[in-house]
Scaffold this motif. Structure first.
Motif, PDB file in Angstrom:
ATOM      1  N   GLU A  54      -6.353   6.842  -4.277  1.00 30.03           N
ATOM      2  CA  GLU A  54      -5.242   7.044  -3.356  1.00 30.03           C
ATOM      3  C   GLU A  54      -5.451   6.340  -2.021  1.00 30.03           C
ATOM      4  OE1 GLU A  54      -2.557   8.304  -4.347  1.00 30.03           O
ATOM      5  OE2 GLU A  54      -3.320   9.006  -6.277  1.00 30.03           O
ATOM      6  N   ASN A  55      -6.526   5.579  -1.891  1.00 24.91           N
ATOM      7  CA  ASN A  55      -6.775   4.853  -0.641  1.00 24.91           C
ATOM      8  C   ASN A  55      -5.777   3.708  -0.460  1.00 24.91           C
ATOM      9  OD1 ASN A  55      -8.899   6.534  -0.077  1.00 24.91           O
ATOM     10  ND2 ASN A  55     -10.490   5.081  -0.667  1.00 24.91           N
ATOM     11  N   GLU A  56      -5.698   3.197   0.770  1.00 20.92           N
ATOM     12  CA  GLU A  56      -4.681   2.197   1.099  1.00 20.92           C
ATOM     13  C   GLU A  56      -4.870   0.891   0.339  1.00 20.92           C
ATOM     14  OE1 GLU A  56      -6.326   3.989   3.177  1.00 20.92           O
ATOM     15  OE2 GLU A  56      -4.864   5.169   4.307  1.00 20.92           O
ATOM     16  N   PHE A  57      -6.128   0.468   0.144  1.00 20.16           N
ATOM     17  CA  PHE A  57      -6.336  -0.820  -0.518  1.00 20.16           C
ATOM     18  C   PHE A  57      -5.939  -0.761  -1.996  1.00 20.16           C
ATOM     19  CE2 PHE A  57     -10.347   1.497  -0.570  1.00 20.16           C
ATOM     20  CZ  PHE A  57     -10.756   1.415  -1.891  1.00 20.16           C
ATOM     21  N   VAL A  58      -6.067   0.431  -2.620  1.00 23.47           N
ATOM     22  CA  VAL A  58      -5.619   0.579  -4.008  1.00 23.47           C
ATOM     23  C   VAL A  58      -4.094   0.591  -4.060  1.00 23.47           C
ATOM     24  CG1 VAL A  58      -5.686   2.053  -6.056  1.00 23.47           C
ATOM     25  CG2 VAL A  58      -7.725   1.803  -4.643  1.00 23.47           C
ATOM     26  N   LYS A  91     -12.064  -4.491  -9.741  1.00 22.44           N
ATOM     27  CA  LYS A  91     -12.253  -5.181  -8.468  1.00 22.44           C
ATOM     28  C   LYS A  91     -12.297  -4.255  -7.258  1.00 22.44           C
ATOM     29  CE  LYS A  91     -12.269  -9.317 -10.246  1.00 22.44           C
ATOM     30  NZ  LYS A  91     -13.484 -10.187 -10.180  1.00 22.44           N
ATOM     31  N   HIS A  92     -11.644  -3.114  -7.320  1.00 24.72           N
ATOM     32  CA  HIS A  92     -11.516  -2.268  -6.136  1.00 24.72           C
ATOM     33  C   HIS A  92     -12.200  -0.911  -6.282  1.00 24.72           C
ATOM     34  CE1 HIS A  92      -8.881  -4.947  -3.941  1.00 24.72           C
ATOM     35  NE2 HIS A  92      -8.099  -5.083  -5.007  1.00 24.72           N
ATOM     36  N   ILE A  93     -12.058  -0.283  -7.445  1.00 28.58           N
ATOM     37  CA  ILE A  93     -12.531   1.099  -7.572  1.00 28.58           C
ATOM     38  C   ILE A  93     -14.000   1.168  -7.963  1.00 28.58           C
ATOM     39  CG2 ILE A  93     -12.199   3.254  -8.831  1.00 28.58           C
ATOM     40  CD1 ILE A  93      -9.251   2.696  -8.949  1.00 28.58           C
ATOM     41  N   LEU A  94     -14.383   0.477  -9.034  1.00 23.99           N
ATOM     42  CA  LEU A  94     -15.772   0.566  -9.498  1.00 23.99           C
ATOM     43  C   LEU A  94     -16.787   0.084  -8.459  1.00 23.99           C
ATOM     44  CD1 LEU A  94     -15.591  -0.357 -13.298  1.00 23.99           C
ATOM     45  CD2 LEU A  94     -15.875   1.883 -12.229  1.00 23.99           C
ATOM     46  N   PRO A  95     -16.523  -1.000  -7.686  1.00 25.52           N
ATOM     47  CA  PRO A  95     -17.494  -1.357  -6.638  1.00 25.52           C
ATOM     48  C   PRO A  95     -17.728  -0.251  -5.619  1.00 25.52           C
ATOM     49  CG  PRO A  95     -16.042  -3.204  -7.068  1.00 25.52           C
ATOM     50  CD  PRO A  95     -15.495  -2.054  -7.846  1.00 25.52           C
ATOM     51  N   ASN A  96     -16.721   0.583  -5.370  1.00 25.35           N
ATOM     52  CA  ASN A  96     -16.905   1.701  -4.451  1.00 25.35           C
ATOM     53  C   ASN A  96     -17.576   2.892  -5.115  1.00 25.35           C
ATOM     54  OD1 ASN A  96     -15.395   1.200  -1.693  1.00 25.35           O
ATOM     55  ND2 ASN A  96     -14.159   0.237  -3.276  1.00 25.35           N
ATOM     56  N   CYS A  97     -17.715   2.862  -6.433  1.00 21.63           N
ATOM     57  CA  CYS A  97     -18.461   3.889  -7.165  1.00 21.63           C
ATOM     58  C   CYS A  97     -19.877   3.420  -7.488  1.00 21.63           C
ATOM     59  CB  CYS A  97     -17.750   4.255  -8.468  1.00 21.63           C
ATOM     60  SG  CYS A  97     -16.044   4.795  -8.298  1.00 21.63           S
ATOM     61  N   LEU A  98     -20.269   2.284  -6.934  1.00 21.88           N
ATOM     62  CA  LEU A  98     -21.510   1.640  -7.348  1.00 21.88           C
ATOM     63  C   LEU A  98     -22.728   2.511  -7.089  1.00 21.88           C
ATOM     64  CD1 LEU A  98     -22.037  -1.026  -8.718  1.00 21.88           C
ATOM     65  CD2 LEU A  98     -22.592  -2.018  -6.504  1.00 21.88           C
TER      66      LEU A  98
END
Length: 358
Positions: A247-251, A267-274
């Motif tokens: 639900e973040n702005e970049f998504v 590209k956006h979600i999994l790198p932030n779950c790294l």
């Protein structure tokens, strides 16, 4: 009209709102070169590796793991004994080579050396069946590491796919997948391994001399159980992270330009779950090694004579009071591997987590 000089700083007019350029100094050549260095482009991987190698504990764990891996690769090329080879002298079985202490020889070997022969030392002694213990620990470490890495890869792939789909899709898809996860959580994994090992032992027939035949049906059942049961923890962790990130702005911006769900996840979600993925994967390897060691300890590990660290520890338990060093060697190897992987996992999390970047 007065000529304009580009090298001269223009004066500020009295009623002008422009900035007074005379209060600023031009950058020197050294400052310009410093700015070029500071603005040098780098990739996400290079930046993470640079931070990783600044962590002394992570570097130490990498050195220990590299030393262990090099040892288990090179040692069989140097040590002339096989992991199932019973020691012999001049073609005759050496019955006196039973339970030798480290760096000692049997009477037959010492006599052979005194007569001018050469004999490779038994670095960790021998076992109760007159086999070199060092080479058995080396092959046991090989088996345990292979099982740990392959099991973690299986768990990572399945858990990442299921967790990403469940967290991003939400709704009925999330509900169905999470109920499946709850059902799998309720299954006793050890009981499933025992049942699968019993069934597969009757069903699977491997070609004699192959790698699968050496591992046996017990290890095949363990890999199947890791693929069926152990991914649920990884799936839940990734699902929870995606629910808080999607639900973040970049998504939302990526959705608004028509990006596909698969591309957004990669590209956006999994790198932030790294950080969660790295730590969970790094901890899954020692967990798999412990599981294999436990099963080998109770006789459900690799088939004899193939050794593993758990089976070696089980064999050493029988002579613990007489030969305590036999338990120390495999136990020390397990401790080094587990501790190094845990420290490396923490270092990778600190280096590659986007939320920890300053």
């Amino acid at each position: 009209m007065e000529n304009f000089d580009p090298n001269k700083t223009p004066k500020k007019q009295v009623l002008s709102a422009q900035i007074d350029l005379s209060k600023f100094e031009k950058a020197t050549e050294d400052e310009k070169r410093q700015q070029d260095v500071m603005s040098e482009s780098t990739s996400f991987f290079k930046d993470g590796m640079r931070k990783l190698f600044k962590n002394p504990l992570a570097v130490l764990s990498i050195v220990i793991l590299a030393a262990i891996i090099l040892t288990i690769i090179i040692a069989p090329m140097i040590v002339p004994y096989g992991y199932e080879e019973i020691l012999s002298v001049n073609g005759k079985r050496d019955k006196g080579a039973k339970n030798l202490a480290p760096f000692t020889y049997s009477k037959a070997e010492q006599k052979y050396i005194d007569e001018g022969g050469t004999r490779f030392p038994h670095i960790m002694g021998t076992d109760e069946q007159c086999r070199d213990y060092f080479i058995r620990v080396i092959y046991g470490t090989r088996i345990s590491l292979v099982i740990g890495f392959f099991a973690s890869i299986i768990v990572l792939i399945i858990g990442m796919i299921i967790g990403s789909i469940s967290g991003y899709a939400g709704g009925r898809v999330d509900l169905i997948l999470m109920r499946i996860v709850d059902i799998i959580y309720s299954l006793p994994d050890m009981l499933v391994i025992i049942l699968l090992a019993t069934v597969l032992n009757q069903v699977l027939v491997f070609k004699a001399g192959s790698a699968l035949a050496a591992l046996g049906s017990n290890m095949i059942s363990m890999f199947i159980v890791f693929g069926l049961l152990y991914w649920v923890g990884m799936a839940r962790l990734i699902r929870g992270q995606i629910l808080s990130i999607k639900e973040n702005e970049f998504v939302l911006a990526a959705r608004s330009i028509g990006a596909k769900p698969g591309w957004i996840i990669r590209k956006h979600i999994l790198p932030n779950c790294l950080s969660v993925i790295i730590v969970s994967t790094a901890l899954q390897i020692p967990s798999a090694i412990f599981t294999e060691s436990y099963l080998s300890f109770i006789g459900l590990g690799v088939n004899a004579p193939m050794p593993s660290l758990g089976s070696l520890a089980n064999s050493a338990r029988q002579g613990l009071q007489t030969y305590p060093y036999k338990l120390i060697f495999p136990a020390l190897m397990i401790c080094l591997i587990v501790l190094s992987l845990n420290l490396l996992g923490d270092g990778l999390r600190d280096a590659f987590d986007p939320k920890l970047k300053r």
